[in-house]
Design a protein around this motif. Structure first.
Motif, PDB file in Angstrom:
ATOM      1  N   LYS A  81       0.724  -1.270   0.139  1.00 23.95           N
ATOM      2  CA  LYS A  81      -0.129   0.013  -0.115  1.00 23.95           C
ATOM      3  C   LYS A  81       0.786   1.318  -0.083  1.00 23.95           C
ATOM      4  O   LYS A  81       0.252   2.330  -0.635  1.00 23.95           O
ATOM      5  CB  LYS A  81      -0.884  -0.099   1.223  1.00 23.95           C
ATOM      6  CG  LYS A  81      -2.023  -0.912   1.265  1.00 23.95           C
ATOM      7  CD  LYS A  81      -2.960  -0.773   2.425  1.00 23.95           C
ATOM      8  CE  LYS A  81      -4.073  -1.810   2.282  1.00 23.95           C
ATOM      9  NZ  LYS A  81      -5.126  -1.395   3.577  1.00 23.95           N
ATOM     10  N   THR A  82       2.012   1.032   0.724  1.00 17.82           N
ATOM     11  CA  THR A  82       2.949   2.352   0.693  1.00 17.82           C
ATOM     12  C   THR A  82       4.213   2.662  -0.061  1.00 17.82           C
ATOM     13  O   THR A  82       4.715   3.590  -0.211  1.00 17.82           O
ATOM     14  CB  THR A  82       3.260   2.377   2.184  1.00 17.82           C
ATOM     15  OG1 THR A  82       3.976   1.305   2.615  1.00 17.82           O
ATOM     16  CG2 THR A  82       2.134   2.607   3.151  1.00 17.82           C
ATOM     17  N   TRP A 113       6.839   1.120  -3.573  1.00 17.91           N
ATOM     18  CA  TRP A 113       7.042   0.420  -4.750  1.00 17.91           C
ATOM     19  C   TRP A 113       8.265  -0.596  -4.633  1.00 17.91           C
ATOM     20  O   TRP A 113       9.329   0.050  -4.149  1.00 17.91           O
ATOM     21  CB  TRP A 113       7.518   1.449  -5.935  1.00 17.91           C
ATOM     22  CG  TRP A 113       6.444   2.212  -6.367  1.00 17.91           C
ATOM     23  CD1 TRP A 113       6.374   3.623  -5.857  1.00 17.91           C
ATOM     24  CD2 TRP A 113       4.947   1.948  -7.118  1.00 17.91           C
ATOM     25  NE1 TRP A 113       4.905   4.261  -6.385  1.00 17.91           N
ATOM     26  CE2 TRP A 113       4.342   3.249  -7.175  1.00 17.91           C
ATOM     27  CE3 TRP A 113       4.659   0.931  -7.605  1.00 17.91           C
ATOM     28  CZ2 TRP A 113       3.160   3.252  -7.912  1.00 17.91           C
ATOM     29  CZ3 TRP A 113       3.438   1.007  -8.395  1.00 17.91           C
ATOM     30  CH2 TRP A 113       2.933   2.139  -8.414  1.00 17.91           C
ATOM     31  N   LYS A 146       4.754   5.181  -2.463  1.00 17.38           N
ATOM     32  CA  LYS A 146       3.516   5.567  -3.137  1.00 17.38           C
ATOM     33  C   LYS A 146       2.929   7.046  -2.415  1.00 17.38           C
ATOM     34  O   LYS A 146       2.917   6.994  -1.435  1.00 17.38           O
ATOM     35  CB  LYS A 146       2.415   4.625  -3.093  1.00 17.38           C
ATOM     36  CG  LYS A 146       3.029   3.338  -3.831  1.00 17.38           C
ATOM     37  CD  LYS A 146       1.877   2.120  -3.827  1.00 17.38           C
ATOM     38  CE  LYS A 146       2.491   1.264  -4.473  1.00 17.38           C
ATOM     39  NZ  LYS A 146       1.242  -0.098  -4.535  1.00 17.38           N
ATOM     40  N   THR A 147       2.404   7.962  -3.258  1.00 16.36           N
ATOM     41  CA  THR A 147       1.722   9.101  -2.850  1.00 16.36           C
ATOM     42  C   THR A 147       0.558   9.242  -3.512  1.00 16.36           C
ATOM     43  O   THR A 147       0.546   8.846  -4.738  1.00 16.36           O
ATOM     44  CB  THR A 147       2.779  10.255  -2.985  1.00 16.36           C
ATOM     45  OG1 THR A 147       3.174  10.328  -4.233  1.00 16.36           O
ATOM     46  CG2 THR A 147       4.046   9.932  -1.975  1.00 16.36           C
ATOM     47  N   LYS A 148      -0.399  10.039  -2.885  1.00 15.78           N
ATOM     48  CA  LYS A 148      -1.625  10.413  -3.803  1.00 15.78           C
ATOM     49  C   LYS A 148      -1.489  11.786  -4.339  1.00 15.78           C
ATOM     50  O   LYS A 148      -0.954  12.613  -3.253  1.00 15.78           O
ATOM     51  CB  LYS A 148      -2.704  10.334  -2.748  1.00 15.78           C
ATOM     52  CG  LYS A 148      -3.202   8.963  -2.044  1.00 15.78           C
ATOM     53  CD  LYS A 148      -4.131   8.847  -1.397  1.00 15.78           C
ATOM     54  CE  LYS A 148      -4.823   7.538  -0.967  1.00 15.78           C
ATOM     55  NZ  LYS A 148      -5.844   7.243  -0.118  1.00 15.78           N
ATOM     56  N   ILE A 149      -1.909  12.107  -5.291  1.00 13.28           N
ATOM     57  CA  ILE A 149      -1.628  13.241  -6.147  1.00 13.28           C
ATOM     58  C   ILE A 149      -3.324  13.936  -6.047  1.00 13.28           C
ATOM     59  O   ILE A 149      -3.966  13.566  -6.214  1.00 13.28           O
ATOM     60  CB  ILE A 149      -0.865  13.295  -7.332  1.00 13.28           C
ATOM     61  CG1 ILE A 149       0.314  12.690  -7.321  1.00 13.28           C
ATOM     62  CG2 ILE A 149      -1.188  14.471  -7.997  1.00 13.28           C
ATOM     63  CD1 ILE A 149       0.901  12.281  -8.542  1.00 13.28           C
TER      64      ILE A 149
END
Length: 136
Positions: free
Chosen positions: A52-53, A55, A133-136
């Motif tokens: 989830k967090t 790569w 991983k980040t949300k944009i």
């Protein structure tokens, strides 16, 4: 930019670790006239390792050990032990990549070759992190 590590870079790191730790040659391609003992490494898989967090990718590599079989399996077992000891050291990766796990999967098979030599296959899995991983 998030970029996966090339399997060739991982394979080269494994070959270097094997050679440095065992003082024996490790090849990615083997010709017929190489004297025993030696190792050969090959990649058998590059698989995304979902999280989830982060790569991350899992690289599956097998290392073949070849030894003279004239004295039974003694020479083969010695280089298997050398390999196991060498692979307790983490492989070195380029900046920006982090080795999360280096897991031995054990001896897969042992063969008696037609020329009288012995051949063992040992497996290793390498889980490598290459970004969050980040949300944009």
């Amino acid at each position: 930019m998030i970029e996966k590590l090339s399997f060739t870079t991982v394979l080269a790191a494994v070959i270097k670790t094997v050679q440095d730790g065992t003082q024996l040659r490790c090849y990615d391609s083997v010709s017929k006239d190489i004297p025993y003992p030696y190792y050969s490494a090959e990649i058998i898989g590059q698989i995304p390792d979902p999280s989830k967090t982060m790569w991350k990718e899992r690289y599956q590599i097998v290392i073949h050990a070849f030894a003279d079989g004239s004295n039974g399996s003694v020479a083969l077992f010695e280089i298997i032990d050398k390999l196991a000891a060498a692979m307790t050291m983490a492989i070195e990766l380029p900046a920006g990549y982090e080795l999360i796990m280096q897991t031995p999967t054990g001896v897969q098979q042992i063969y008696d070759e037609v020329d009288g030599s012995k051949h063992a296959i040992m497996g290793y899995d390498f889980t490598i992190f290459y970004g969050f991983k980040t949300k944009i």
